[in-house]
Design a protein around this motif. Structure first.
Motif, PDB file in Angstrom:
ATOM      1  N   HIS A  57      53.150  35.010  33.822  1.00 51.89           N
ATOM      2  CA  HIS A  57      51.863  35.648  34.111  1.00 51.89           C
ATOM      3  C   HIS A  57      51.692  35.908  35.616  1.00 51.89           C
ATOM      4  O   HIS A  57      51.185  36.957  36.033  1.00 51.89           O
ATOM      5  CB  HIS A  57      50.747  34.720  33.605  1.00 51.89           C
TER       6      HIS A  57
ATOM      7  N   SER B 129      43.261  33.872  41.685  1.00 52.68           N
ATOM      8  CA  SER B 129      42.614  34.125  40.396  1.00 52.68           C
ATOM      9  C   SER B 129      41.796  32.906  39.983  1.00 52.68           C
ATOM     10  O   SER B 129      41.516  32.023  40.797  1.00 52.68           O
ATOM     11  CB  SER B 129      43.683  34.440  39.348  1.00 52.68           C
ATOM     12  N   GLY B 130      41.414  32.872  38.707  1.00 52.30           N
ATOM     13  CA  GLY B 130      40.625  31.745  38.222  1.00 52.30           C
ATOM     14  C   GLY B 130      41.460  30.484  38.094  1.00 52.30           C
ATOM     15  O   GLY B 130      40.954  29.362  38.212  1.00 52.30           O
ATOM     16  N   GLY B 131      42.763  30.643  37.863  1.00 53.21           N
ATOM     17  CA  GLY B 131      43.622  29.486  37.664  1.00 53.21           C
ATOM     18  C   GLY B 131      44.538  29.217  38.851  1.00 53.21           C
ATOM     19  O   GLY B 131      45.151  28.152  38.931  1.00 53.21           O
TER      20      GLY B 131
ATOM     21  N   GLY C  34      39.003  31.293  42.433  1.00 54.65           N
ATOM     22  CA  GLY C  34      38.158  31.837  41.356  1.00 54.65           C
ATOM     23  C   GLY C  34      37.389  30.730  40.643  1.00 54.65           C
ATOM     24  O   GLY C  34      36.239  30.907  40.234  1.00 54.65           O
TER      25      GLY C  34
ATOM     26  N   ASP D 195      33.456  30.316  40.115  1.00 54.83           N
ATOM     27  CA  ASP D 195      32.846  30.073  38.792  1.00 54.83           C
ATOM     28  C   ASP D 195      31.976  28.813  38.811  1.00 54.83           C
ATOM     29  O   ASP D 195      30.890  28.786  38.235  1.00 54.83           O
ATOM     30  CB  ASP D 195      33.944  29.941  37.725  1.00 54.83           C
TER      31      ASP D 195
ATOM     32  N   GLY E 188      32.588  35.029  39.980  1.00 59.44           N
ATOM     33  CA  GLY E 188      32.949  35.858  41.125  1.00 59.44           C
ATOM     34  C   GLY E 188      32.089  37.110  41.259  1.00 59.44           C
ATOM     35  O   GLY E 188      31.461  37.326  42.306  1.00 59.44           O
TER      36      GLY E 188
ATOM     37  N   GLU F  33      29.382  37.868  44.198  1.00 61.39           N
ATOM     38  CA  GLU F  33      29.609  39.043  45.052  1.00 61.39           C
ATOM     39  C   GLU F  33      28.380  39.957  45.056  1.00 61.39           C
ATOM     40  O   GLU F  33      27.970  40.471  46.104  1.00 61.39           O
ATOM     41  CB  GLU F  33      30.834  39.825  44.583  1.00 61.39           C
TER      42      GLU F  33
ATOM     43  N   GLY G 115      42.319  38.065  39.792  1.00 58.37           N
ATOM     44  CA  GLY G 115      40.903  38.382  39.576  1.00 58.37           C
ATOM     45  C   GLY G 115      40.054  38.374  40.834  1.00 58.37           C
ATOM     46  O   GLY G 115      39.217  39.266  41.034  1.00 58.37           O
TER      47      GLY G 115
ATOM     48  N   ASN H 241      37.312  41.319  44.655  1.00 61.89           N
ATOM     49  CA  ASN H 241      36.206  41.132  45.600  1.00 61.89           C
ATOM     50  C   ASN H 241      36.337  42.103  46.784  1.00 61.89           C
ATOM     51  O   ASN H 241      37.311  42.061  47.535  1.00 61.89           O
ATOM     52  CB  ASN H 241      36.213  39.670  46.083  1.00 61.89           C
TER      53      ASN H 241
ATOM     54  N   THR I 107      42.076  41.715  37.200  1.00 62.84           N
ATOM     55  CA  THR I 107      41.825  40.690  36.173  1.00 62.84           C
ATOM     56  C   THR I 107      42.888  40.837  35.089  1.00 62.84           C
ATOM     57  O   THR I 107      43.629  41.832  35.043  1.00 62.84           O
ATOM     58  CB  THR I 107      40.404  40.817  35.592  1.00 62.84           C
ATOM     59  N   ASP I 108      42.983  39.839  34.212  1.00 66.21           N
ATOM     60  CA  ASP I 108      44.111  39.780  33.296  1.00 66.21           C
ATOM     61  C   ASP I 108      44.200  41.002  32.376  1.00 66.21           C
ATOM     62  O   ASP I 108      43.198  41.451  31.822  1.00 66.21           O
ATOM     63  CB  ASP I 108      44.018  38.491  32.463  1.00 66.21           C
TER      64      ASP I 108
HETATM   65  O1  KG4 Z   1      43.109  36.932  37.120  1.00 64.53           O
HETATM   66  P1  KG4 Z   1      41.964  36.493  36.280  1.00 64.53           P
HETATM   67  O2  KG4 Z   1      41.364  37.508  35.328  1.00 64.53           O
HETATM   68  O3  KG4 Z   1      42.318  35.248  35.420  1.00 64.53           O
HETATM   69  C1  KG4 Z   1      43.193  34.253  35.788  1.00 64.53           C
HETATM   70  O4  KG4 Z   1      44.429  34.483  35.716  1.00 64.53           O
HETATM   71  O5  KG4 Z   1      42.668  33.184  36.187  1.00 64.53           O
HETATM   72  O6  KG4 Z   1      40.843  35.954  37.289  1.00 64.53           O
HETATM   73  C2  KG4 Z   1      39.574  35.528  36.859  1.00 64.53           C
HETATM   74  C3  KG4 Z   1      38.836  34.968  38.056  1.00 64.53           C
HETATM   75  C4  KG4 Z   1      37.504  34.314  37.710  1.00 64.53           C
HETATM   76  O7  KG4 Z   1      37.466  33.042  38.318  1.00 64.53           O
HETATM   77  C5  KG4 Z   1      36.478  35.243  38.333  1.00 64.53           C
HETATM   78  O8  KG4 Z   1      35.281  34.597  38.753  1.00 64.53           O
HETATM   79  C6  KG4 Z   1      37.241  35.818  39.490  1.00 64.53           C
HETATM   80  O9  KG4 Z   1      38.553  36.009  39.002  1.00 64.53           O
HETATM   81  N1  KG4 Z   1      36.691  37.114  39.919  1.00 64.53           N
HETATM   82  C7  KG4 Z   1      36.131  37.320  41.136  1.00 64.53           C
HETATM   83  C8  KG4 Z   1      35.669  38.655  41.131  1.00 64.53           C
HETATM   84  N2  KG4 Z   1      35.977  39.213  39.921  1.00 64.53           N
HETATM   85  C9  KG4 Z   1      36.598  38.239  39.195  1.00 64.53           C
HETATM   86  N3  KG4 Z   1      35.969  36.489  42.200  1.00 64.53           N
HETATM   87  C10 KG4 Z   1      35.343  37.002  43.283  1.00 64.53           C
HETATM   88  N4  KG4 Z   1      34.855  38.256  43.344  1.00 64.53           N
HETATM   89  C11 KG4 Z   1      35.000  39.119  42.300  1.00 64.53           C
HETATM   90  N5  KG4 Z   1      34.525  40.350  42.368  1.00 64.53           N
END
Ligand code: KG4
Ligand code: ZN
Length: 360
Positions: A117, A146-148, A173, A177, A190, A194, A295, A299, A326-327
């Protein structure tokens, strides 16, 4: 002609994409990219519930497969290789996408590719629009945020990755959250933070920037600082520990101005750390290209400040397009196509790995 069908089910998005590259042609064409978001299913819990995620993948994947093949106008028997995210991610979710891809590969007698991934995110800045060109992966320093994950990687070429640093606790991320949850804003946090930060004063609150002398990251102290700041800034509320917790759960008592300033100050603390460490790594590892994906790279403030810093330093910067941040399965299909062209193939007996590493 080479056509790849890929599935992404590592967390809470179900994705199916079909990518084609014509023989002798230098460009590839994204024929379909379907994503079913599960945000609504998880938002009431304030985070992803693995059991709910895997059940939803099972529900969505067959209809997305059908939609993708219909909009690509291609039968499954015409696909040359099937790919899926095999890690890192939630075990019960990874199982769904990989099982479908393996089943299709076995059924149609075609190769199977297990894709990391994080490599999907890492390569996504090179995927330019629907026409992804004859890309060469130039040496670069890559920030996957990202979130993880919050990870800095030194990239030499496709498949040659070295870990520079990563978070020792929360991912960026995840911090967005968790703080959004503290502030009573929705999930994912996020985009909510923002949105409010746009009208806020980023200098209003002095929040910590941790581990600045390390190549690793830490964001849990920042989250805790917000947690302890809340009772101090909310009007007329007690600052006893019990009240503090109650406040964390009823943050709407912050007025709009304070909320906007807190969101802007928090976002700036994260952006400062990400930009500073990425630029320092690019200098140290002697690259002239910086890439950013995942993700959090949606921003706008992060993209803007990183781009400005790169211009100042004379680095080129490539940000994944917002729809690829995002994913999604398009980035997995892209990584699979690049790997397939480079002669990689996986065994269908290959297991998923929830902790799969990209680089050491
Ligand atoms: O890449 P992703 O879809 O999933 C993972 O692989 O984790 O990332 C999701 C993360 C979430 O924590 C979300 O809050 C964050 O990306 N995120 C953002 C924004 N859009 C999504 N964080 C800051 N600003 C944003 N605009
Ligand atoms: Zn991701």
């Amino acid at each position: 002609m080479k056509t790849i069908l890929a599935l992404e089910t590592s967390c809470d998005e179900t994705g199916v994409a079909i990518l084609r590259r014509r023989n002798g042609d230098s460009t590839s064409e994204l024929l379909a990219s379907e994503v079913a978001s599960q945000i609504a299913a998880h938002s009431k819990y304030g985070g992803v519930v693995p059991e709910v995620a895997s059940r939803n993948h099972l529900v969505y994947a067959p209809s997305l497969l059908e939609r993708a093949t219909r909009s690509a106008n291609i039968g499954l028997s015409k696909v040359d290789a099937f790919a899926a995210t095999s890690g890192p991610g939630l075990a019960s979710s990874l199982m769904i996408g990989t099982s479908i891809a393996k089943g299709l590969a076995i059924g149609f007698g075609k190769p199977y590719l297990a894709i990391n991934h994080l490599e999907g995110h890492l390569l996504s800045p090179f995927f330019a629009g629907t026409d992804c060109g004859d890309v060469q992966i130039r040496p670069n320093v890559s920030l996957i945020v990202s979130g993880g994950h919050t990870t800095l990687i030194q990239v030499q070429r496709l498949g040659d990755y070295k870990l520079i640093g990563r978070t020792v606790d929360d991912a960026a991320g995840e911090a967005f959250d968790k703080v959004a949850k503290l502030l009573g804003l929705g999930y994912p946090g996020g985009p909510q933070i923002e949105k409010r930060a746009k009208s806020g004063d980023r200098n209003r609150f002095d929040l910590p920037r941790s581990m600045l002398d390390s190549e690793n990251f830490s964001f849990s102290g920042l989250k805790t600082a917000v947690r302890y700041l809340l009772p101090k800034i909310a009007n007329g509320l007690s600052q006893t520990p019990g009240e503090e917790r109650r406040l964390g759960q009823t943050p709407h008592e912050l007025d709009e101005r304070l909320l906007a300033d807190l969101c802007a100050s928090f976002q700036q603390a994260i952006v400062d750390v990400l930009v500073r460490k990425t630029i320092e790594a690019a200098r140290k590892y002697g690259v002239d290209l910086v890439t950013i994906s995942g993700g959090v790279s949606c921003n706008q403030e992060l993209r803007k400040q990183l781009s400005e810093a790169c211009v100042r330093e004379g680095f080129e910067v490539k940000c994944a397009e917002p729809w690829l941040c995002t994913d999604n399965a398009a980035m997995i299909a892209f990584a699979a196509l690049m790997r397939y062209r480079a002669g990689f193939e996986s065994k269908v007996t290959e297991e998923i790995d929830p902790n799969l590493a990209l680089a050491i």
